[in-house]
Design a protein around this motif. Sequence first.
Motif, mmCIF file in Angstrom:
data_model
loop_
_atom_site.group_PDB
_atom_site.id
_atom_site.type_symbol
_atom_site.label_atom_id
_atom_site.label_comp_id
_atom_site.label_asym_id
_atom_site.label_seq_id
_atom_site.Cartn_x
_atom_site.Cartn_y
_atom_site.Cartn_z
ATOM 1 N N GLN A 1 -8.592 2.709 4.187
ATOM 2 C CA GLN A 1 -7.741 3.670 4.873
ATOM 3 C C GLN A 1 -7.707 3.402 6.369
ATOM 4 O O GLN A 1 -8.717 3.071 6.978
ATOM 5 C CB GLN A 1 -8.212 5.090 4.597
ATOM 6 C CG GLN A 1 -7.990 5.476 3.148
ATOM 7 C CD GLN A 1 -8.100 6.962 2.935
ATOM 8 O OE1 GLN A 1 -8.475 7.723 3.806
ATOM 9 N NE2 GLN A 1 -7.752 7.390 1.736
ATOM 10 N N ASP B 1 -3.067 3.624 3.113
ATOM 11 C CA ASP B 1 -4.041 3.230 2.109
ATOM 12 C C ASP B 1 -3.620 1.842 1.636
ATOM 13 O O ASP B 1 -2.604 1.678 0.967
ATOM 14 C CB ASP B 1 -4.060 4.209 0.946
ATOM 15 C CG ASP B 1 -5.163 3.912 -0.061
ATOM 16 O OD1 ASP B 1 -5.735 2.802 -0.031
ATOM 17 O OD2 ASP B 1 -5.451 4.794 -0.882
ATOM 18 N N GLY C 1 0.825 -1.200 0.000
ATOM 19 C CA GLY C 1 0.000 0.000 0.000
ATOM 20 C C GLY C 1 0.851 1.238 0.000
ATOM 21 O O GLY C 1 2.037 1.202 -0.336
ATOM 22 N N ASP D 1 2.814 10.291 -1.109
ATOM 23 C CA ASP D 1 1.676 9.422 -1.361
ATOM 24 C C ASP D 1 2.129 7.981 -1.551
ATOM 25 O O ASP D 1 1.356 7.059 -1.385
ATOM 26 C CB ASP D 1 0.901 9.880 -2.592
ATOM 27 C CG ASP D 1 0.126 11.143 -2.299
ATOM 28 O OD1 ASP D 1 -0.212 11.839 -3.257
ATOM 29 O OD2 ASP D 1 -0.148 11.421 -1.121
ATOM 30 N N LYS E 1 -1.454 8.166 7.675
ATOM 31 C CA LYS E 1 -2.587 7.609 6.946
ATOM 32 C C LYS E 1 -2.078 6.518 6.004
ATOM 33 O O LYS E 1 -1.234 6.773 5.156
ATOM 34 C CB LYS E 1 -3.312 8.687 6.157
ATOM 35 C CG LYS E 1 -4.526 8.167 5.401
ATOM 36 C CD LYS E 1 -5.337 9.275 4.761
ATOM 37 C CE LYS E 1 -4.567 9.958 3.677
ATOM 38 N NZ LYS E 1 -5.343 10.932 2.919
#
Length: 118
Positions: free
Chosen positions: A35, A30, A14, A116, A28
């Motif tokens: 999430q 993902d 992820g 990200d 956070k």
Amino acid sequence: MNGTNPSDGSHYTGQVEVNKSGAAYSVKWDIAGAQVVGVGIEGQSSGSADSRFVVGFGTGDSMGIVEYVLQPDKSWKGRWAFNGDQRLGEETWTPEGTDKASDDANAPSPARRQSDSP
């Protein structure tokens, strides 16, 4: 980011995003579209600043904790568990754009692991 679940040893991959929020960090994950959120703090080991990062996290009624340790290649290797787990899972973060050949003195602190896709 990639890891292994403690319950059955299954693997997952992820993305994780870490952002400084005052003295703490918001985290956070993902993972396959799901999430997970948490809050982290920096720690120290053997006098080396920023060498540990601890995060509490939760999903629904479950809560967990993970401790990451900075590795020589600038990845962050962690051990984690949800409440009720009898074994530990493992997870490794590899920061995006990390120059693994450079000196560890320039290793990213959690605040610089903002991406990200680490």
